[in-house]
Design a protein around this motif. Structure first.
Motif, PDB file in Angstrom:
ATOM      1  N   UNK A  11       0.800  -1.235   0.000  1.00 53.83           N
ATOM      2  CA  UNK A  11       0.000   0.000   0.000  1.00 53.83           C
ATOM      3  C   UNK A  11       0.827   1.277   0.000  1.00 53.83           C
ATOM      4  N   UNK A  12       2.049   1.208  -0.490  1.00 57.44           N
ATOM      5  CA  UNK A  12       2.859   2.418  -0.640  1.00 57.44           C
ATOM      6  C   UNK A  12       2.500   3.158  -1.927  1.00 57.44           C
ATOM      7  N   UNK A  13       1.975   2.420  -2.902  1.00 62.02           N
ATOM      8  CA  UNK A  13       1.530   3.002  -4.167  1.00 62.02           C
ATOM      9  C   UNK A  13       0.120   2.514  -4.460  1.00 62.02           C
ATOM     10  N   UNK A  14      -0.667   3.370  -5.079  1.00 64.90           N
ATOM     11  CA  UNK A  14      -1.969   2.940  -5.573  1.00 64.90           C
ATOM     12  C   UNK A  14      -1.767   2.295  -6.941  1.00 64.90           C
ATOM     13  N   UNK A  15      -2.805   1.662  -7.428  1.00 69.27           N
ATOM     14  CA  UNK A  15      -2.752   1.059  -8.759  1.00 69.27           C
ATOM     15  C   UNK A  15      -2.453   2.124  -9.814  1.00 69.27           C
ATOM     16  N   UNK A  16      -3.074   3.281  -9.676  1.00 67.61           N
ATOM     17  CA  UNK A  16      -2.852   4.367 -10.623  1.00 67.61           C
ATOM     18  C   UNK A  16      -1.429   4.902 -10.579  1.00 67.61           C
ATOM     19  N   UNK A  17      -0.906   5.083  -9.376  1.00 62.44           N
ATOM     20  CA  UNK A  17       0.474   5.544  -9.235  1.00 62.44           C
ATOM     21  C   UNK A  17       1.438   4.526  -9.829  1.00 62.44           C
ATOM     22  N   UNK A  21      -7.293   9.000 -16.026  1.00 64.21           N
ATOM     23  CA  UNK A  21      -8.170   8.708 -14.889  1.00 64.21           C
ATOM     24  C   UNK A  21      -7.628   7.562 -14.038  1.00 64.21           C
ATOM     25  N   UNK A  22      -7.095   6.533 -14.675  1.00 63.13           N
ATOM     26  CA  UNK A  22      -6.519   5.418 -13.907  1.00 63.13           C
ATOM     27  C   UNK A  22      -5.318   5.915 -13.111  1.00 63.13           C
ATOM     28  N   UNK A  23      -4.435   6.667 -13.750  1.00 65.18           N
ATOM     29  CA  UNK A  23      -3.238   7.161 -13.063  1.00 65.18           C
ATOM     30  C   UNK A  23      -3.574   8.107 -11.913  1.00 65.18           C
ATOM     31  N   UNK A  24      -4.710   8.772 -12.003  1.00 63.10           N
ATOM     32  CA  UNK A  24      -5.132   9.682 -10.935  1.00 63.10           C
ATOM     33  C   UNK A  24      -6.145   9.032  -9.999  1.00 63.10           C
ATOM     34  N   UNK A  25      -6.257   7.707 -10.096  1.00 65.86           N
ATOM     35  CA  UNK A  25      -7.142   6.914  -9.232  1.00 65.86           C
ATOM     36  C   UNK A  25      -8.580   7.412  -9.264  1.00 65.86           C
ATOM     37  N   UNK A  26      -9.033   7.751 -10.456  1.00 65.91           N
ATOM     38  CA  UNK A  26     -10.423   8.151 -10.657  1.00 65.91           C
ATOM     39  C   UNK A  26     -11.089   7.121 -11.557  1.00 65.91           C
ATOM     40  N   UNK A  27     -12.389   7.111 -11.548  1.00 68.52           N
ATOM     41  CA  UNK A  27     -13.122   6.203 -12.419  1.00 68.52           C
ATOM     42  C   UNK A  27     -13.198   4.816 -11.817  1.00 68.52           C
TER      43      UNK A  27
END
Length: 123
Positions: A43-49, A79-85
């Motif tokens: 959990x240091x990075x999100x999927x988008x990050x 949107x994926x990289x910014x953890x939206x959608x």
């Protein structure tokens, strides 16, 4: 009076994120992918990050060029990289495919995750 300035030759646009972005060796690529996976799992990075780091550090493409490569819209990548959608597993698998990654199951509990790693290492 006619404009006598020479017209610029049309040259293909660079698709790399910067002029200094270099290709990476297979070893460096695999090392970076393992590092990113570990950071997502812990959990240091999100999927988008994670997607952004992999896209920029391994492939070195801008969002629009990467979107064309994986056959999704640039907006989807953004949107994926910014953890939206809320994207389907199919779309997420498409954007991570160039890195040999796909959607999988992860325990929500850090304790369960630690236990799984401990058990796997003791086998």
């Amino acid at each position: 009076m006619e404009d006598t300035k020479p017209k610029e030759l049309s040259t293909p646009m660079r698709k790399r994120t910067s002029k200094t972005t270099k290709g990476v060796s297979t070893f460096e690529r695999n090392q970076k992918i393992r590092e990113v996976i570990f950071k997502v799992v812990t959990s240091e990075l999100t999927q988008g990050q994670a997607l952004k780091v992999l896209r920029m550090d391994i492939i070195g493409l801008k969002q629009d060029a990467y979107a064309k490569l994986v056959k999704v819209s640039r907006k989807t990548i953004s949107e994926i990289e910014n953890d939206r959608g809320n994207y389907t597993a199919e779309v997420v698998n498409k954007v991570f495919k160039p890195f040999g990654l796909k959607v999988g199951l992860m325990p929500r509990s850090p304790q369960l995750l630690a236990t799984l790693f401990t058990e796997l290492n003791s086998e």
